[in-house]
Design a protein around this motif. Structure first.
Motif, short mmCIF file in Angstrom:
data_model
loop_
_atom_site.label_atom_id
_atom_site.label_comp_id
_atom_site.label_asym_id
_atom_site.label_seq_id
_atom_site.Cartn_x
_atom_site.Cartn_y
_atom_site.Cartn_z
N VAL A 132 0.86 -1.19 0.00
CA VAL A 132 0.00 0.00 0.00
C VAL A 132 0.90 1.23 0.00
CG1 VAL A 132 -1.71 1.34 1.28
CG2 VAL A 132 -1.89 -1.15 1.22
N ASN A 133 0.73 2.09 -1.01
CA ASN A 133 1.41 3.38 -1.01
C ASN A 133 0.62 4.37 -0.18
OD1 ASN A 133 3.66 2.92 -2.86
ND2 ASN A 133 2.10 2.65 -4.43
N LEU A 134 1.30 5.06 0.75
CA LEU A 134 0.62 6.02 1.61
C LEU A 134 1.16 7.42 1.35
CD1 LEU A 134 0.34 4.29 5.11
CD2 LEU A 134 -1.39 4.53 3.35
N ASP A 135 0.27 8.34 1.04
CA ASP A 135 0.67 9.74 0.88
C ASP A 135 1.23 10.26 2.19
OD1 ASP A 135 -0.24 9.65 -1.70
OD2 ASP A 135 -2.11 10.73 -1.31
N PRO A 151 6.22 1.54 -0.73
CA PRO A 151 4.97 1.00 -0.21
C PRO A 151 5.15 0.33 1.16
CG PRO A 151 5.34 0.28 -2.48
CD PRO A 151 6.62 0.90 -2.01
N GLY A 186 -4.33 6.14 1.17
CA GLY A 186 -3.81 4.93 0.54
C GLY A 186 -4.89 4.00 0.04
N THR A 219 -2.97 -1.68 -4.03
CA THR A 219 -2.42 -1.49 -5.37
C THR A 219 -2.42 -2.74 -6.23
OG1 THR A 219 -0.19 -1.94 -4.53
CG2 THR A 219 -0.90 0.36 -4.57
N THR A 278 -6.61 3.20 9.31
CA THR A 278 -6.19 2.26 8.29
C THR A 278 -6.96 0.95 8.46
OG1 THR A 278 -4.38 1.25 9.57
CG2 THR A 278 -3.84 3.20 8.24
#
Length: 201
Positions: free
Chosen positions: A124-127, A133, A155, A158, A177
């Motif tokens: 998971v990419n998190l801003d 990731p 996020g 993906t 989350t």
């Protein structure tokens, strides 16, 4: 740099794991079971576990109103998995007597990814979090079906059949989350939350 004091709601769920992750992220962690203990912390984590059980125990330990008040006063709170459900303004597939804190304007579907045997791991990419990731662990996890205007999507999944599902959000000082960062050894999300708490002190 000031080390914030962050409580972990110690009624049910991954309390010890969150406590260890907070310590590794440079925060002072305390288990919270009583209203007087809540008064001593700068922020709070609502851990994963079983959301209906956490809801009942929150009432039993007389913590609902104190937590509601601290949230209204701006205390940062992070909810993981069941904690995400507890922070949602609307829960789908929940029990009729289940109550949360309704802090984040979002609709969450309980057990959206399936039963425990359907647990899975995914990147998971998190801003706002550098380093690539996060390796995210989903256990009977919810997902977010809809967010309000004031909610920032941090996020999404993906890869795989759940690709595109929202699994991390933030609304002002509230963070949630669908996955369990406390179980993976990656402390970046706990460090992110500790910084959020530190900024609010």
């Amino acid at each position: 740099m000031t080390a914030p004091v962050i409580g972990v709601l110690a009624l049910q769920g991954d309390v010890r794991e969150h406590t260890a992750a907070l310590a590794a992220a440079g925060a002072h962690a305390r288990p919270i079971r009583r209203p007087t203990e809540l008064e001593t912390v700068d922020g709070l984590i609502i851990p994963g576990g079983e959301s209906t059980t956490i809801s009942k125990l929150t009432d039993l330990f007389e913590l609902r109103e104190p937590i509601d008040k601290r949230i209204a006063d701006g205390m940062p709170v992070y909810g993981s998995c069941a904690g995400m459900i507890m922070l949602a303004s609307e829960v789908l597939d929940g029990r009729a007597d289940q109550r949360g804190f309704a802090g984040i304007e979002m609709t969450v579907r309980r057990n959206a990814f399936g039963r425990q045997v359907a647990s899975f791991e995914a990147p998971v990419n998190l801003d706002g979090i550098d380093g690539g990731p996060l390796h995210a662990l989903f256990i009977r996890a919810p997902w977010v079906e809809h967010v309000g205007r004031g909610v920032e999507v941090l996020g999404t999944v993906t890869e795989g059949p759940a690709a595109g599902r929202i699994v991390a959000v933030r609304q002002e000082n509230l963070l949630a989350t669908a996955f369990h960062p406390e179980l993976t050894g990656d402390r970046r999300l706990h460090a992110y939350f500790a910084d959020l708490v530190r900024a609010a002190i």
